[in-house]
Scaffold this active site. Structure first.
Site, mmCIF file in Angstrom:
data_model
loop_
_atom_site.group_PDB
_atom_site.id
_atom_site.type_symbol
_atom_site.label_atom_id
_atom_site.label_comp_id
_atom_site.label_asym_id
_atom_site.label_seq_id
_atom_site.Cartn_x
_atom_site.Cartn_y
_atom_site.Cartn_z
ATOM 1 N N GLN A 186 6.988 -15.439 12.183
ATOM 2 C CA GLN A 186 6.454 -14.352 13.012
ATOM 3 C C GLN A 186 4.955 -14.509 13.273
ATOM 4 O O GLN A 186 4.337 -13.627 13.869
ATOM 5 C CB GLN A 186 6.815 -12.987 12.429
ATOM 6 C CG GLN A 186 6.163 -12.640 11.112
ATOM 7 C CD GLN A 186 6.783 -11.407 10.462
ATOM 8 O OE1 GLN A 186 7.904 -11.437 9.972
ATOM 9 N NE2 GLN A 186 6.061 -10.286 10.457
ATOM 10 N N HIS B 59 0.860 -1.185 0.000
ATOM 11 C CA HIS B 59 0.000 0.000 0.000
ATOM 12 C C HIS B 59 0.888 1.224 0.000
ATOM 13 O O HIS B 59 2.130 1.107 -0.088
ATOM 14 C CB HIS B 59 -0.961 -0.022 1.199
ATOM 15 C CG HIS B 59 -0.266 -0.279 2.517
ATOM 16 N ND1 HIS B 59 0.589 0.635 3.090
ATOM 17 C CD2 HIS B 59 -0.280 -1.363 3.336
ATOM 18 C CE1 HIS B 59 1.049 0.143 4.227
ATOM 19 N NE2 HIS B 59 0.550 -1.077 4.398
ATOM 20 N N ASP C 50 4.987 0.579 12.693
ATOM 21 C CA ASP C 50 5.484 -0.568 13.455
ATOM 22 C C ASP C 50 6.619 -0.085 14.365
ATOM 23 O O ASP C 50 7.783 -0.487 14.206
ATOM 24 C CB ASP C 50 5.986 -1.650 12.493
ATOM 25 C CG ASP C 50 4.883 -2.092 11.534
ATOM 26 O OD1 ASP C 50 3.789 -2.426 12.011
ATOM 27 O OD2 ASP C 50 5.107 -2.069 10.314
ATOM 28 N N ARG D 247 -3.581 -5.254 6.661
ATOM 29 C CA ARG D 247 -4.706 -5.919 7.323
ATOM 30 C C ARG D 247 -6.001 -5.096 7.260
ATOM 31 O O ARG D 247 -7.057 -5.608 7.629
ATOM 32 C CB ARG D 247 -4.354 -6.263 8.767
ATOM 33 C CG ARG D 247 -3.319 -7.377 8.874
ATOM 34 C CD ARG D 247 -3.140 -7.878 10.284
ATOM 35 N NE ARG D 247 -2.348 -9.098 10.346
ATOM 36 C CZ ARG D 247 -1.029 -9.157 10.571
ATOM 37 N NH1 ARG D 247 -0.342 -8.028 10.744
ATOM 38 N NH2 ARG D 247 -0.389 -10.309 10.605
ATOM 39 N N VAL E 194 1.916 6.364 7.060
ATOM 40 C CA VAL E 194 1.061 6.968 6.023
ATOM 41 C C VAL E 194 -0.386 6.642 6.391
ATOM 42 O O VAL E 194 -0.705 5.510 6.759
ATOM 43 C CB VAL E 194 1.429 6.425 4.625
ATOM 44 C CG1 VAL E 194 0.513 7.010 3.562
ATOM 45 C CG2 VAL E 194 2.883 6.741 4.302
ATOM 46 N N SER F 84 -2.494 -0.173 6.460
ATOM 47 C CA SER F 84 -2.025 -1.492 6.874
ATOM 48 C C SER F 84 -2.557 -2.524 5.888
ATOM 49 O O SER F 84 -3.689 -2.386 5.402
ATOM 50 C CB SER F 84 -2.583 -1.806 8.271
ATOM 51 O OG SER F 84 -2.524 -3.195 8.517
ATOM 52 N N GLY G 178 1.939 3.086 2.240
ATOM 53 C CA GLY G 178 2.998 3.096 3.264
ATOM 54 C C GLY G 178 4.277 2.467 2.720
ATOM 55 O O GLY G 178 5.368 3.037 2.843
ATOM 56 N N HIS G 179 4.139 1.289 2.089
ATOM 57 C CA HIS G 179 5.315 0.642 1.487
ATOM 58 C C HIS G 179 5.862 1.500 0.347
ATOM 59 O O HIS G 179 7.078 1.634 0.185
ATOM 60 C CB HIS G 179 4.941 -0.731 0.896
ATOM 61 C CG HIS G 179 4.393 -1.706 1.878
ATOM 62 N ND1 HIS G 179 3.070 -2.086 1.885
ATOM 63 C CD2 HIS G 179 4.978 -2.388 2.880
ATOM 64 C CE1 HIS G 179 2.873 -2.983 2.842
ATOM 65 N NE2 HIS G 179 4.007 -3.174 3.470
ATOM 66 N N GLY H 254 8.633 1.446 8.303
ATOM 67 C CA GLY H 254 7.594 2.429 8.620
ATOM 68 C C GLY H 254 7.391 2.561 10.124
ATOM 69 O O GLY H 254 7.428 1.563 10.858
HETATM 70 O O1 PAF Z 1 6.836 -5.188 8.641
HETATM 71 C C1 PAF Z 1 6.744 -6.222 7.961
HETATM 72 O O2 PAF Z 1 6.103 -6.266 6.913
HETATM 73 C C2 PAF Z 1 7.459 -7.500 8.430
HETATM 74 O O3 PAF Z 1 7.412 -7.625 9.808
HETATM 75 C C3 PAF Z 1 8.904 -7.606 7.905
HETATM 76 C C4 PAF Z 1 9.794 -6.504 8.454
HETATM 77 C C5 PAF Z 1 8.926 -7.565 6.389
HETATM 78 C C6 PAF Z 1 9.518 -8.953 8.335
HETATM 79 O O4 PAF Z 1 8.790 -10.029 7.862
#
Ligand code: PAF
Length: 281
Positions: free
Chosen positions: A61, A34, A150, A187, A176, A185, A36-37, A147
């Site tokens: 994770q 999105h 997080d 999500r 963002v 996000s 943000g990325h 970002g």
């Molecule tokens: O922020 C994220 O999307 C993830 O936690 C990351 C840093 C890519 C690690 O999997």
């Protein structure tokens, strides 16, 4: 834009770029990109000769009951966005290549990983620190972009990079937001229109508290109450005021304070925060 799947191919490509004197910027992602990325990719493309973005939904994770299988996978759209943002190469490894049978090594950043999100997601930061270490070792970047939504992840990665002598510059860019304040996000895609409207209580609460801090309020109790009152209709995971570097709770706003909140809205667990630095007069 090049798409690289293999670990050795990725490393060889990066080594070649480094030998040619090119600086490498790196944006690690789990895809479902999105704005943000996109803002991280844009900054990296501007500040480095080449930019690598990774797309890998990292299993270590996610706890077994979490959304690893449901996590949105939108590879083709992601590649289009990355290319538009000036990314030079996408690194999209297979799960088995990063975690082959018998995989047994994890990176744990003690202390910072336990509070806030670490309380309800006890293996989350161990998984993040592990995969980011593996990606750093393969992509060999000069700079890596994250970002500030997080914020605890940023604190963990900053500390890990320092403690393990990676020699990589960690660059953190502002959250963002949608025009109505909702933090972007991956999500957010899980939200129905009603849930999305309810989710706005998170940013509304944080902004109110930020105004309070700007007006001179220093009591954590009073600031937390403001956010709690605003988020009263949500299934709250936590609302906390902590030091932005140590993630230790604060009783009063001091130094660089992180006001962070997490809540479940429908199927989505959403997080958001604001950071406030007390002016030194
Ligand atoms: O922020 C994220 O999307 C993830 O936690 C990351 C840093 C890519 C690690 O999997």
């Amino acid at each position: 834009m090049k798409i690289i799947r293999g670990k050795s191919e990725m490393r060889a490509w990066s080594l070649e770029r480094r030998c040619a004197g090119d600086s490498i910027g790196f944006v690690p992602t789990m895809g479902a990109l999105h704005e943000g990325h996109a803002s991280l990719m844009r900054a990296s493309a501007k500040e480095n000769r080449v930019t690598v973005a990774s797309i890998f939904v990292n299993p270590t994770q996610f706890a077994p009951h979490e959304d690893f299988n449901a996590y949105p996978r939108t590879f083709e759209d992601d590649c289009r966005i990355a290319e538009d943002m000036g990314v030079t190469a996408i690194y999209a490894p297979e799960k088995v290549s990063l975690y082959p049978d018998g995989y047994a090594t994890y990176v744990n950043v003690e202390g910072l990983s336990e509070g806030l999100c670490g309380r309800s997601r006890p293996i989350f930061f161990r998984g993040v620190a592990t995969v980011v270490t593996k990606l750093f070792n393969t992509v060999l970047p000069d700079r890596a972009y994250f970002g500030m939504k997080d914020a605890q992840q940023c604190a963990v990665i900053r500390r890990m990079t320092r403690d393990l002598d990676f020699g990589i510059e960690i660059i953190e860019l502002p959250t963002v937001r949608e025009p109505d304040g909702l933090a972007m996000s991956s999500r957010n895609r899980y939200l129905t229109p009603e849930e999305r409207a309810q989710a706005l209580a998170i940013s509304r609460g944080l902004f109110k508290a930020e105004s309070q801090m700007k007006a001179g309020e220093r009591s954590a109790e009073s600031i937390l109450k403001t956010v709690r009152d605003e988020m009263a209709g949500l299934n709250i995971d936590y609302i906390e005021l902590v030091d932005a570097d140590t993630i230790q709770p604060l009783e009063r706003v001091e130094g660089r304070a992180l006001l962070a909140a997490a809540a479940w809205v429908g199927k989505a667990r959403l997080i958001d925060n604001i950071q406030y630095e007390v002016p030194t007069s």
